[in-house]
Scaffold this active site. Sequence first.
Site, PDB file in Angstrom:
ATOM      1  N   PHE A 130     -61.148 -38.682 -43.111  1.00  0.00           N
ATOM      2  CA  PHE A 130     -61.041 -39.421 -44.170  1.00  0.00           C
ATOM      3  C   PHE A 130     -61.331 -40.960 -44.069  1.00  0.00           C
ATOM      4  O   PHE A 130     -61.532 -41.541 -44.981  1.00  0.00           O
ATOM      5  CB  PHE A 130     -59.765 -39.056 -45.160  1.00  0.00           C
ATOM      6  CG  PHE A 130     -58.591 -39.766 -44.536  1.00  0.00           C
ATOM      7  CD1 PHE A 130     -57.891 -41.021 -44.435  1.00  0.00           C
ATOM      8  CD2 PHE A 130     -57.731 -38.878 -43.874  1.00  0.00           C
ATOM      9  CE1 PHE A 130     -57.076 -41.433 -43.638  1.00  0.00           C
ATOM     10  CE2 PHE A 130     -56.435 -39.117 -43.255  1.00  0.00           C
ATOM     11  CZ  PHE A 130     -56.114 -40.417 -43.354  1.00  0.00           C
ATOM     12  N   ARG A 178     -42.341 -48.470 -51.638  1.00  0.00           N
ATOM     13  CA  ARG A 178     -42.789 -47.067 -51.314  1.00  0.00           C
ATOM     14  C   ARG A 178     -42.491 -45.778 -52.142  1.00  0.00           C
ATOM     15  O   ARG A 178     -43.154 -45.084 -52.529  1.00  0.00           O
ATOM     16  CB  ARG A 178     -42.440 -46.630 -49.903  1.00  0.00           C
ATOM     17  CG  ARG A 178     -43.112 -47.416 -48.807  1.00  0.00           C
ATOM     18  CD  ARG A 178     -44.628 -46.902 -48.371  1.00  0.00           C
ATOM     19  NE  ARG A 178     -44.898 -45.695 -47.702  1.00  0.00           N
ATOM     20  CZ  ARG A 178     -45.802 -45.197 -47.374  1.00  0.00           C
ATOM     21  NH1 ARG A 178     -47.098 -45.869 -47.306  1.00  0.00           N
ATOM     22  NH2 ARG A 178     -45.977 -44.082 -46.854  1.00  0.00           N
ATOM     23  N   THR A 222     -49.112 -39.746 -51.132  1.00  0.00           N
ATOM     24  CA  THR A 222     -50.207 -39.875 -51.038  1.00  0.00           C
ATOM     25  C   THR A 222     -51.249 -39.263 -51.867  1.00  0.00           C
ATOM     26  O   THR A 222     -52.077 -39.878 -52.376  1.00  0.00           O
ATOM     27  CB  THR A 222     -50.623 -39.781 -49.311  1.00  0.00           C
ATOM     28  OG1 THR A 222     -49.744 -40.502 -48.507  1.00  0.00           O
ATOM     29  CG2 THR A 222     -52.120 -40.510 -49.231  1.00  0.00           C
ATOM     30  N   ARG A 234     -48.470 -43.423 -58.621  1.00  0.00           N
ATOM     31  CA  ARG A 234     -49.511 -42.205 -58.207  1.00  0.00           C
ATOM     32  C   ARG A 234     -49.286 -41.015 -58.781  1.00  0.00           C
ATOM     33  O   ARG A 234     -50.459 -40.396 -59.329  1.00  0.00           O
ATOM     34  CB  ARG A 234     -49.602 -41.955 -56.660  1.00  0.00           C
ATOM     35  CG  ARG A 234     -49.950 -43.059 -55.857  1.00  0.00           C
ATOM     36  CD  ARG A 234     -49.868 -42.980 -54.388  1.00  0.00           C
ATOM     37  NE  ARG A 234     -50.590 -43.886 -53.410  1.00  0.00           N
ATOM     38  CZ  ARG A 234     -50.297 -44.084 -52.253  1.00  0.00           C
ATOM     39  NH1 ARG A 234     -49.331 -43.338 -51.443  1.00  0.00           N
ATOM     40  NH2 ARG A 234     -50.763 -44.936 -51.360  1.00  0.00           N
ATOM     41  N   HIS A 244     -51.876 -49.437 -52.062  1.00  0.00           N
ATOM     42  CA  HIS A 244     -51.371 -49.118 -50.728  1.00  0.00           C
ATOM     43  C   HIS A 244     -50.047 -50.124 -50.752  1.00  0.00           C
ATOM     44  O   HIS A 244     -50.001 -50.957 -51.199  1.00  0.00           O
ATOM     45  CB  HIS A 244     -52.292 -50.199 -49.662  1.00  0.00           C
ATOM     46  CG  HIS A 244     -51.526 -50.410 -48.328  1.00  0.00           C
ATOM     47  ND1 HIS A 244     -51.831 -49.317 -47.341  1.00  0.00           N
ATOM     48  CD2 HIS A 244     -51.098 -51.707 -48.071  1.00  0.00           C
ATOM     49  CE1 HIS A 244     -51.098 -50.014 -46.376  1.00  0.00           C
ATOM     50  NE2 HIS A 244     -50.735 -50.993 -46.674  1.00  0.00           N
ATOM     51  N   GLU A 251     -49.906 -56.473 -41.920  1.00  0.00           N
ATOM     52  CA  GLU A 251     -50.550 -56.445 -42.955  1.00  0.00           C
ATOM     53  C   GLU A 251     -50.358 -57.735 -44.078  1.00  0.00           C
ATOM     54  O   GLU A 251     -51.747 -58.187 -44.453  1.00  0.00           O
ATOM     55  CB  GLU A 251     -50.381 -55.244 -43.831  1.00  0.00           C
ATOM     56  CG  GLU A 251     -50.561 -53.858 -43.200  1.00  0.00           C
ATOM     57  CD  GLU A 251     -49.867 -52.604 -43.839  1.00  0.00           C
ATOM     58  OE1 GLU A 251     -49.276 -52.944 -45.042  1.00  0.00           O
ATOM     59  OE2 GLU A 251     -50.110 -51.445 -43.284  1.00  0.00           O
TER      60      GLU A 251
HETATM   61  P1  IDP Z   1     -50.178 -44.033 -47.859  1.00  0.00           P
HETATM   62  O1  IDP Z   1     -51.229 -45.009 -48.413  1.00  0.00           O
HETATM   63  O2  IDP Z   1     -49.597 -42.832 -48.580  1.00  0.00           O
HETATM   64  O3  IDP Z   1     -49.394 -44.491 -46.696  1.00  0.00           O
HETATM   65  P2  IDP Z   1     -51.626 -42.839 -45.526  1.00  0.00           P
HETATM   66  O4  IDP Z   1     -51.317 -41.513 -44.877  1.00  0.00           O
HETATM   67  O5  IDP Z   1     -51.456 -44.110 -44.808  1.00  0.00           O
HETATM   68  O6  IDP Z   1     -51.048 -42.872 -46.811  1.00  0.00           O
HETATM   69  O7  IDP Z   1     -53.315 -42.879 -45.569  1.00  0.00           O
HETATM   70  C1  IDP Z   1     -54.175 -44.203 -46.095  1.00  0.00           C
HETATM   71  C2  IDP Z   1     -55.030 -44.198 -47.443  1.00  0.00           C
HETATM   72  O8  IDP Z   1     -55.994 -42.926 -46.798  1.00  0.00           O
HETATM   73  C3  IDP Z   1     -54.095 -43.196 -48.297  1.00  0.00           C
HETATM   74  O9  IDP Z   1     -53.453 -43.868 -49.219  1.00  0.00           O
HETATM   75  C4  IDP Z   1     -55.434 -42.588 -48.940  1.00  0.00           C
HETATM   76  O10 IDP Z   1     -56.119 -43.521 -49.758  1.00  0.00           O
HETATM   77  C5  IDP Z   1     -56.102 -41.968 -48.028  1.00  0.00           C
HETATM   78  N1  IDP Z   1     -55.965 -40.882 -47.343  1.00  0.00           N
HETATM   79  C6  IDP Z   1     -55.061 -40.448 -46.434  1.00  0.00           C
HETATM   80  N2  IDP Z   1     -55.104 -38.915 -46.572  1.00  0.00           N
HETATM   81  C7  IDP Z   1     -56.431 -38.706 -46.961  1.00  0.00           C
HETATM   82  C8  IDP Z   1     -56.796 -37.256 -47.164  1.00  0.00           C
HETATM   83  O11 IDP Z   1     -56.428 -36.334 -46.507  1.00  0.00           O
HETATM   84  N3  IDP Z   1     -58.038 -37.330 -47.863  1.00  0.00           N
HETATM   85  C9  IDP Z   1     -58.577 -38.481 -48.326  1.00  0.00           C
HETATM   86  N4  IDP Z   1     -58.070 -39.937 -48.378  1.00  0.00           N
HETATM   87  C10 IDP Z   1     -56.846 -39.617 -47.618  1.00  0.00           C
HETATM   88 MG    MG Z   2     -50.020 -45.282 -45.070  1.00  0.00          MG
END
Ligand code: IDP
Ligand code: MG
Length: 152
Positions: free
Chosen positions: A62, A90, A96, A107, A120, A131
């Site tokens: 992704f 969080r 996510t 969300r 984010h 960040e």
């Molecule tokens: P988070 O934002 O909940 O911390 P992370 O695993 O850090 O999630 O992933 C960062 C961002 O990447 C997510 O917020 C989402 O926008 C995108 N993302 C994560 N996993 C996927 C996926 O399986 N498919 C599409 N986009 C994803």
């Molecule tokens: Mg993250």
Amino acid sequence: MPEGTVERTLVLVKPDGVRRGLVGEILGRLERKQLRIVAAKLTAVSTSTAESHYGEHKGKPFYPGLVTHITSAPVFAAVLEGRSAISVVRAITGATNPQTAAPGTIRGDLALGVTPNLIHASDSPASAEREMALFFQPSELHEYARTGAEYA
Ligand code: IDP
Ligand code: MG
């Protein structure tokens, strides 16, 4: 008095949130929890900033779509401060995937897709420091007291 040390965390209202007109809704939820906005701006994210910000995800399927999304329109970047702010934000953000994110979370209530999941939020003190430095100069961070501040 809630437990936890006072922390700062980076929040980005992602391009889908900005384009849907949800900046106020999202920041409002965090403000109502008595988190203090200490920095905020609407800003474009360059590809290099996006690649640095999401560096931990480089190589995942992704990742290209994530970089494309975060650079597709401005984000609203903010630093929120309060006791245990990183975990509190969080929790308010939710899981996510918006299909499994709990009702009551940003969300769970509002997001329409996994990549365009509105917000984010930093996931650790080290991530928050890294960040925040990507999006703000030290001079852009402000100190003031909130009234009625449960999490101040
Ligand atoms: P988070 O934002 O909940 O911390 P992370 O695993 O850090 O999630 O992933 C960062 C961002 O990447 C997510 O917020 C989402 O926008 C995108 N993302 C994560 N996993 C996927 C996926 O399986 N498919 C599409 N986009 C994803
Ligand atoms: Mg993250």
